[in-house]
Design a protein around this motif. Sequence first.
Motif, short mmCIF file in Angstrom:
data_model
loop_
_atom_site.label_atom_id
_atom_site.label_comp_id
_atom_site.label_asym_id
_atom_site.label_seq_id
_atom_site.Cartn_x
_atom_site.Cartn_y
_atom_site.Cartn_z
N PRO A 90 -22.88 65.51 30.56
CA PRO A 90 -21.36 65.76 31.47
C PRO A 90 -21.09 67.29 31.52
CG PRO A 90 -20.97 64.86 29.23
CD PRO A 90 -22.65 64.89 29.68
N VAL A 91 -21.84 68.05 30.51
CA VAL A 91 -21.57 69.66 30.46
C VAL A 91 -22.70 70.36 30.62
CG1 VAL A 91 -19.49 69.28 29.22
CG2 VAL A 91 -21.50 69.16 28.06
N PRO A 92 -23.37 70.28 31.89
CA PRO A 92 -24.64 71.05 32.12
C PRO A 92 -24.36 72.63 32.08
CG PRO A 92 -23.61 70.17 34.29
CD PRO A 92 -22.92 69.72 33.10
N LEU A 93 -25.29 73.36 31.74
CA LEU A 93 -25.09 74.80 31.51
C LEU A 93 -24.83 75.03 30.25
CD1 LEU A 93 -23.26 76.20 34.54
CD2 LEU A 93 -25.77 75.87 34.32
N VAL A 94 -23.62 74.76 29.93
CA VAL A 94 -23.04 74.61 28.40
C VAL A 94 -24.10 73.87 27.33
CG1 VAL A 94 -21.25 74.13 26.84
CG2 VAL A 94 -20.64 74.89 29.35
N VAL A 95 -24.47 72.72 27.73
CA VAL A 95 -25.59 71.88 27.03
C VAL A 95 -26.52 72.16 28.14
CG1 VAL A 95 -26.33 69.93 26.02
CG2 VAL A 95 -23.85 70.50 25.83
N PRO A 96 -27.58 72.78 27.76
CA PRO A 96 -28.72 73.23 28.65
C PRO A 96 -29.78 72.29 28.78
CG PRO A 96 -29.40 74.17 26.43
CD PRO A 96 -27.92 73.39 26.12
#
Length: 126
Positions: A90-96
């Motif tokens: 649910p938090v792509p980029l932030v959690v890679p």
Amino acid sequence: MDVTIFDTEVTIDESLVEESPDEIRTQVGEYESGERTRFDLTVRYPDSYTGRVMQAMAEIPYGEVKTYGEVAAGIDSGARAVGSACARNPVPLVVPCHRIVRHDGIGNFAYPGLKEQLLALEGAEV
């Protein structure tokens, strides 16, 4: 919330990030411009299998990749299950999740072409 990176809108569930949407956008912009190699955001991981995979993803350093199988071995699971959990991040980029690749190539990503751009930005060898 949506953030734009490399002309692609990416959806991030801001309810799982302690900091404000403005701070998330600022850090994504810094990441895209090469000023930031690590997000300094507090993520609340779901108490689920996806949350376990997310925690494993978060440990992969900037510029490095792991295969779905390597991540699976680290959490005593299967590669396909890890792939499915990556798709639910649910938090792509932030959690890679983009740093997890197939053993024989890049693999899938919810945003076509973006995974390659992110890995190129980081100088990752695939």
